[in-house]
Design a protein around this motif. Structure first.
Motif, PDB file in Angstrom:
ATOM      1  N   THR A  37       3.035   1.474  11.520  1.00  0.00           N
ATOM      2  CA  THR A  37       3.063   2.419  10.403  1.00  0.00           C
ATOM      3  C   THR A  37       2.961   3.867  10.883  1.00  0.00           C
ATOM      4  OG1 THR A  37       2.173   0.731   8.927  1.00  0.00           O
ATOM      5  CG2 THR A  37       1.989   3.015   8.202  1.00  0.00           C
TER       6      THR A  37
ATOM      7  N   PHE B  85      -1.277  12.440   3.463  1.00  0.00           N
ATOM      8  CA  PHE B  85      -1.923  11.503   4.367  1.00  0.00           C
ATOM      9  C   PHE B  85      -1.001  11.178   5.539  1.00  0.00           C
ATOM     10  CE2 PHE B  85      -2.904   7.139   5.756  1.00  0.00           C
ATOM     11  CZ  PHE B  85      -4.246   7.284   6.081  1.00  0.00           C
ATOM     12  N   LYS B  86       0.263  10.909   5.224  1.00  0.00           N
ATOM     13  CA  LYS B  86       1.234  10.589   6.272  1.00  0.00           C
ATOM     14  C   LYS B  86       1.386  11.752   7.251  1.00  0.00           C
ATOM     15  CE  LYS B  86       4.063   7.604   3.339  1.00  0.00           C
ATOM     16  NZ  LYS B  86       5.411   7.445   2.759  1.00  0.00           N
TER      17      LYS B  86
ATOM     18  N   TRP C 222       5.832   7.006  10.904  1.00  0.00           N
ATOM     19  CA  TRP C 222       5.593   8.324  10.316  1.00  0.00           C
ATOM     20  C   TRP C 222       5.804   9.439  11.328  1.00  0.00           C
ATOM     21  CZ3 TRP C 222       0.407   6.687   7.609  1.00  0.00           C
ATOM     22  CH2 TRP C 222       0.705   5.860   6.513  1.00  0.00           C
TER      23      TRP C 222
ATOM     24  N   LEU D 279      -4.698   0.760   9.851  1.00  0.00           N
ATOM     25  CA  LEU D 279      -3.253   0.617   9.677  1.00  0.00           C
ATOM     26  C   LEU D 279      -2.684  -0.297  10.753  1.00  0.00           C
ATOM     27  CD1 LEU D 279      -2.381   4.395   9.213  1.00  0.00           C
ATOM     28  CD2 LEU D 279      -2.513   2.670   7.403  1.00  0.00           C
TER      29      LEU D 279
ATOM     30  N   GLN E  87       0.851  -1.187   0.000  1.00  0.00           N
ATOM     31  CA  GLN E  87       0.000   0.000   0.000  1.00  0.00           C
ATOM     32  C   GLN E  87       0.887   1.237   0.000  1.00  0.00           C
ATOM     33  OE1 GLN E  87      -3.439   0.107  -0.023  1.00  0.00           O
ATOM     34  NE2 GLN E  87      -3.235   2.295  -0.224  1.00  0.00           N
ATOM     35  N   GLU E  88       0.557   2.197  -0.849  1.00  0.00           N
ATOM     36  CA  GLU E  88       1.301   3.454  -0.872  1.00  0.00           C
ATOM     37  C   GLU E  88       0.385   4.574  -0.408  1.00  0.00           C
ATOM     38  OE1 GLU E  88       3.595   4.369  -4.331  1.00  0.00           O
ATOM     39  OE2 GLU E  88       4.060   2.267  -4.678  1.00  0.00           O
ATOM     40  N   TYR E  89       0.916   5.472   0.394  1.00  0.00           N
ATOM     41  CA  TYR E  89       0.151   6.576   0.946  1.00  0.00           C
ATOM     42  C   TYR E  89       0.757   7.891   0.496  1.00  0.00           C
ATOM     43  CZ  TYR E  89      -1.566   2.880   3.966  1.00  0.00           C
ATOM     44  OH  TYR E  89      -2.118   1.713   4.435  1.00  0.00           O
ATOM     45  N   THR E  90      -0.087   8.900   0.314  1.00  0.00           N
ATOM     46  CA  THR E  90       0.401  10.204  -0.114  1.00  0.00           C
ATOM     47  C   THR E  90       1.140  10.881   1.037  1.00  0.00           C
ATOM     48  OG1 THR E  90      -1.602  11.386   0.579  1.00  0.00           O
ATOM     49  CG2 THR E  90      -1.562  10.502  -1.691  1.00  0.00           C
TER      50      THR E  90
END
Length: 64
Positions: free
Chosen positions: A40, A13-14, A44, A36, A7-10
């Motif tokens: 994770t 979002f992070k 972040w 999540l 999964q990739e997050y912008t």
């Protein structure tokens, strides 16, 4: 055996997740709310505190 795609997050979002945790919400609660794994958002938050959440040379997200 099937491989689950990563999964990739912008970056936005992070950053939002890191800010939510920093504003007093518990990591466990934030992770559960967003579906999540607890580690994770912990990663972040740690990266945000070190100024490395969105490192130079990282993937750029472009909206179409």
């Amino acid at each position: 055996m099937f491989k689950i795609p990563k999964q990739e997050y912008t970056p936005e979002f992070k950053e939002g997740v890191a800010q939510r945790v920093s504003s007093g919400h518990g990591i466990r609660a934030v992770a559960k709310d967003l579906g999540l794994v607890e580690q994770t958002p912990r990663n972040w938050v740690k990266a945000a505190k070190a100024g490395k959440l969105n490192p130079a040379g990282g993937k750029t997200v472009i909206s179409e």
